[in-house]
Design an enzyme around this catalytic site. Structure first.
Site, PDB file in Angstrom:
ATOM      1  N   ASP A 142       0.810  -1.226   0.000  1.00 12.79           N
ATOM      2  CA  ASP A 142       0.000   0.000   0.000  1.00 12.79           C
ATOM      3  C   ASP A 142       0.842   1.273   0.000  1.00 12.79           C
ATOM      4  O   ASP A 142       0.430   2.292   0.548  1.00 12.79           O
ATOM      5  CB  ASP A 142      -0.956   0.021   1.214  1.00 12.79           C
ATOM      6  CG  ASP A 142      -1.782  -1.236   1.310  1.00 12.79           C
ATOM      7  OD1 ASP A 142      -2.273  -1.678   0.270  1.00 12.79           O
ATOM      8  OD2 ASP A 142      -1.930  -1.778   2.421  1.00 12.79           O
TER       9      ASP A 142
ATOM     10  N   LYS B 100       2.101   2.177  -5.088  1.00  7.44           N
ATOM     11  CA  LYS B 100       2.763   1.666  -6.293  1.00  7.44           C
ATOM     12  C   LYS B 100       1.908   1.874  -7.543  1.00  7.44           C
ATOM     13  O   LYS B 100       2.440   2.165  -8.610  1.00  7.44           O
ATOM     14  CB  LYS B 100       3.075   0.166  -6.150  1.00  7.44           C
ATOM     15  CG  LYS B 100       4.094  -0.142  -5.076  1.00  7.44           C
ATOM     16  CD  LYS B 100       4.365  -1.618  -4.973  1.00  7.44           C
ATOM     17  CE  LYS B 100       3.182  -2.427  -4.466  1.00  7.44           C
ATOM     18  NZ  LYS B 100       2.749  -2.139  -3.080  1.00  7.44           N
TER      19      LYS B 100
ATOM     20  N   GLY C 209      -4.239  -4.354  -4.370  1.00  8.06           N
ATOM     21  CA  GLY C 209      -5.224  -3.328  -4.715  1.00  8.06           C
ATOM     22  C   GLY C 209      -4.467  -2.083  -5.126  1.00  8.06           C
ATOM     23  O   GLY C 209      -3.995  -1.337  -4.287  1.00  8.06           O
ATOM     24  N   HIS C 210      -4.264  -1.907  -6.424  1.00  7.62           N
ATOM     25  CA  HIS C 210      -3.476  -0.763  -6.900  1.00  7.62           C
ATOM     26  C   HIS C 210      -4.416   0.334  -7.401  1.00  7.62           C
ATOM     27  O   HIS C 210      -5.161   0.136  -8.352  1.00  7.62           O
ATOM     28  CB  HIS C 210      -2.503  -1.221  -7.995  1.00  7.62           C
ATOM     29  CG  HIS C 210      -1.434  -2.135  -7.467  1.00  7.62           C
ATOM     30  ND1 HIS C 210      -0.508  -2.768  -8.256  1.00  7.62           N
ATOM     31  CD2 HIS C 210      -1.134  -2.497  -6.195  1.00  7.62           C
ATOM     32  CE1 HIS C 210       0.305  -3.488  -7.490  1.00  7.62           C
ATOM     33  NE2 HIS C 210      -0.071  -3.350  -6.236  1.00  7.62           N
TER      34      HIS C 210
ATOM     35  N   GLN D 144       2.128  -6.034  -3.145  1.00  5.11           N
ATOM     36  CA  GLN D 144       2.421  -6.104  -1.709  1.00  5.11           C
ATOM     37  C   GLN D 144       3.738  -5.341  -1.426  1.00  5.11           C
ATOM     38  O   GLN D 144       3.984  -4.356  -2.101  1.00  5.11           O
ATOM     39  CB  GLN D 144       2.497  -7.550  -1.197  1.00  5.11           C
ATOM     40  CG  GLN D 144       1.145  -8.256  -1.153  1.00  5.11           C
ATOM     41  CD  GLN D 144       0.706  -8.823  -2.478  1.00  5.11           C
ATOM     42  OE1 GLN D 144       1.453  -9.498  -3.158  1.00  5.11           O
ATOM     43  NE2 GLN D 144      -0.523  -8.568  -2.868  1.00  5.11           N
TER      44      GLN D 144
ATOM     45  N   ARG E 133      -6.315   0.514   7.790  1.00  2.00           N
ATOM     46  CA  ARG E 133      -4.890   0.181   7.869  1.00  2.00           C
ATOM     47  C   ARG E 133      -4.331   0.691   9.187  1.00  2.00           C
ATOM     48  O   ARG E 133      -4.743   1.748   9.680  1.00  2.00           O
ATOM     49  CB  ARG E 133      -4.126   0.847   6.718  1.00  2.00           C
ATOM     50  CG  ARG E 133      -4.529   0.308   5.368  1.00  2.00           C
ATOM     51  CD  ARG E 133      -3.722   0.953   4.250  1.00  2.00           C
ATOM     52  NE  ARG E 133      -4.204   0.512   2.954  1.00  2.00           N
ATOM     53  CZ  ARG E 133      -4.386   1.300   1.901  1.00  2.00           C
ATOM     54  NH1 ARG E 133      -4.112   2.594   1.968  1.00  2.00           N
ATOM     55  NH2 ARG E 133      -4.837   0.810   0.775  1.00  2.00           N
TER      56      ARG E 133
ATOM     57  N   GLY F 112      -0.095  13.719  -3.555  1.00  2.00           N
ATOM     58  CA  GLY F 112      -1.546  13.603  -3.740  1.00  2.00           C
ATOM     59  C   GLY F 112      -1.827  12.435  -4.652  1.00  2.00           C
ATOM     60  O   GLY F 112      -0.909  11.824  -5.202  1.00  2.00           O
TER      61      GLY F 112
HETATM   62  P1  IMP Z   1      -2.629 -12.810   1.817  1.00  2.00           P
HETATM   63  O1  IMP Z   1      -1.714 -12.200   0.810  1.00  2.00           O
HETATM   64  O2  IMP Z   1      -4.086 -12.626   1.480  1.00  2.00           O
HETATM   65  O3  IMP Z   1      -2.266 -14.227   2.114  1.00  2.00           O
HETATM   66  O4  IMP Z   1      -2.424 -12.014   3.208  1.00  2.00           O
HETATM   67  C1  IMP Z   1      -1.209 -12.088   3.951  1.00  2.00           C
HETATM   68  C2  IMP Z   1      -0.877 -10.738   4.560  1.00  2.00           C
HETATM   69  O5  IMP Z   1      -0.502  -9.829   3.526  1.00  2.00           O
HETATM   70  C3  IMP Z   1      -2.031 -10.065   5.312  1.00  2.00           C
HETATM   71  O6  IMP Z   1      -1.507  -9.341   6.401  1.00  2.00           O
HETATM   72  C4  IMP Z   1      -2.599  -9.092   4.272  1.00  2.00           C
HETATM   73  O7  IMP Z   1      -3.272  -8.003   4.871  1.00  2.00           O
HETATM   74  C5  IMP Z   1      -1.327  -8.660   3.583  1.00  2.00           C
HETATM   75  N1  IMP Z   1      -1.537  -8.214   2.211  1.00  2.00           N
HETATM   76  C6  IMP Z   1      -1.780  -8.975   1.130  1.00  2.00           C
HETATM   77  N2  IMP Z   1      -1.886  -8.217   0.035  1.00  2.00           N
HETATM   78  C7  IMP Z   1      -1.693  -6.953   0.412  1.00  2.00           C
HETATM   79  C8  IMP Z   1      -1.633  -5.709  -0.286  1.00  2.00           C
HETATM   80  O8  IMP Z   1      -1.775  -5.627  -1.508  1.00  2.00           O
HETATM   81  N3  IMP Z   1      -1.394  -4.602   0.471  1.00  2.00           N
HETATM   82  C9  IMP Z   1      -1.194  -4.676   1.813  1.00  2.00           C
HETATM   83  N4  IMP Z   1      -1.216  -5.811   2.508  1.00  2.00           N
HETATM   84  C10 IMP Z   1      -1.463  -6.942   1.818  1.00  2.00           C
END
Ligand code: IMP
Length: 409
Positions: free
Chosen positions: A13, A16, A40-41, A209, A290, A400
């Site tokens: 987050d 990116k 989630g981009h 991630q 978050r 921003g």
């Molecule tokens: P998973 O990827 O769904 O297995 O989740 C594992 C961990 O990674 C959890 O703490 C999620 O909240 C975190 N996570 C997975 N994808 C994202 C992302 O795109 N942004 C932030 N955290 C993420």
């Protein structure tokens, strides 16, 4: 021509999506190499906001090839939904999307298992971990299997043998239908990318991630199940490391994380609310609030090292505009010992005391600043302190969510 990798240098987050969208202007091909629709981009163009989970953020620009590499896990249902969403917003998806035949497929049982077992980690529940488990256990189903009925049937029935919970026949029929719909996107991605490199095309690898969520280099076990670091770009696409020219890390001017796990610089309640509200810090995939905290230079230094970062992009600097004092964690203290480097021991991360440096805030709106030299003095001091602590140059700053609210240094 160049091959650039963009990675998150915190817990995901970092912004990116926006940075990829900016860099994609000069790229021919944009490639996702790991993770799945847990990402989630967010990209804001004019008054339209797009949240992309699986398709590379470059899809919003015309005449770009967007590629999903073998390291990604694909939920075909989510993929088709995302294609539908984009087409509804006027973005045509056709020969501009390519998916690796070798990418693994997320099946309904992966999602059920994830929802059941993922609570301790706080996963997104999208089936990511269980799908990668099957991949490693060598019983996964790949995109190519969706267009080979025999192979799909054999593998699916073997995986579900003895299960009274899932109907193999029903899943088989459903996924065969998905296969028909996605067939036109399937390709040998490694071949395509390596040929493009020979033709001197510009390739941008879009990490999902962040480094601290990487299966090997993150805060294990509170991580995702893929290689979110720069090395993943090679294994997740079949492009060798010698072909990569530059690695860019994206960091927020503070820190956030979603889900469970250690977070040494996490704010207390009042500051948490303030920054969460100002930074709109709610998960783009799950909507979860978050967790927010001060900038942690120990974790980002780790990201600089394990990714071999050439430069960083600092996002959301404007979120700190109203802070009169800003802290940076430069080291941890645990049982009387000081740690300047990232410790592998989760116990240290969970129980350490962050050692802070304090910087003066700038108390000025930076959202309309378009040149580094026009930033308030204390904002420049803050950025230069970060750069010094991390021993890496800052290449770009974002103030921003819009495309225009970013400038190079
Ligand atoms: P998973 O990827 O769904 O297995 O989740 C594992 C961990 O990674 C959890 O703490 C999620 O909240 C975190 N996570 C997975 N994808 C994202 C992302 O795109 N942004 C932030 N955290 C993420």
């Amino acid at each position: 021509m160049s091959c650039r990798v963009v990675v998150g240098a915190q817990w995901g987050d970092e912004g990116k999506g926006k940075i990829i969208d900016i860099l994609a202007r000069d790229a021919d091909i944009i490639v996702r190499y790991q993770g799945g629709n847990n990402a989630g981009h967010t990209v804001v163009i004019g008054d339209k906001e797009f949240i992309l989970h699986l398709i590379p953020s470059g899809i919003l620009r015309k005449n770009k090839l967007c590629v999903i590499g073998n390291g990604v896990v694909v939920d075909p249902e989510a993929l088709l939904r995302e294609i539908g969403m984009l087409e509804e917003k006027g973005i045509k998806i056709d020969s501009n999307l390519m998916i690796s035949e070798s990418a693994h497929v997320i099946l309904p049982y992966h999602k059920v298992i994830d929802k059941r077992r993922g609570a301790q980690i706080g996963t997104t529940g999208r089936g990511i971990g269980p799908c990668y488990i099957d991949k490693m256990a060598r019983c996964g189903i790949r995109m190519i299997d969706l267009v080979n009925p025999e192979s799909l049937k054999k593998k699916l029935y073997a995986n579900l043998e003895g299960s009274s919970e899932f109907d193999a026949g029903q899943i088989y029929n459903e996924y065969l239908e998905y296969g028909k719909k996605v067939k036109k996107y399937l390709a040998n991605v490694s071949q395509v990318l390596n040929k493009a490199i020979v033709k001197k095309k510009d390739i941008l690898f879009e990490g999902a991630q962040g480094t601290l969520l990487d299966i090997d280099h993150g805060t294990y076990p509170y991580v995702t199940s893929s290689s979110a670091t720069a090395g993943g770009a090679s294994t997740g696409t079949g492009v060798g490391p010698t072909r990569i020219d530059k690695v860019i890390g994206v960091v927020k001017a503070y820190t956030t994380r979603v889900g469970e796990g250690p977070f040494p610089t996490e704010f207390e309640k009042v500051l948490m609310e303030k920054i969460r509200t100002k930074g709109r810090e709610f998960g783009a995939t799950t909507g979860r609030p978050r967790r927010c905290g001060w900038f942690d230079a120990v974790i980002v230094k780790h990201a600089v090292t394990v990714n071999g970062l050439d430069e960083i992009v600092v996002t959301k600097l404007d979120v700190l505009d109203e802070m009169d004092k800003i802290k940076i964690c430069a080291a941890y203290k645990y049982k009387g010992k000081e740690y300047k480097d990232f410790p592998a021991d989760i116990d240290i991360l969970e129980n350490c005391e962050p050692l802070y440096e304090e910087c003066g805030g700038w108390m000025k709106d930076t959202t309309s600043v378009t040149r580094y030299k026009d930033l308030p003095g204390n904002a420049k001091k803050y950025l230069s302190r970060l750069s010094k602590l991390l021993n890496v140059k800052i290449g770009m700053v974002s103030v921003g969510s819009k495309r225009e609210q970013a400038f190079r240094i």
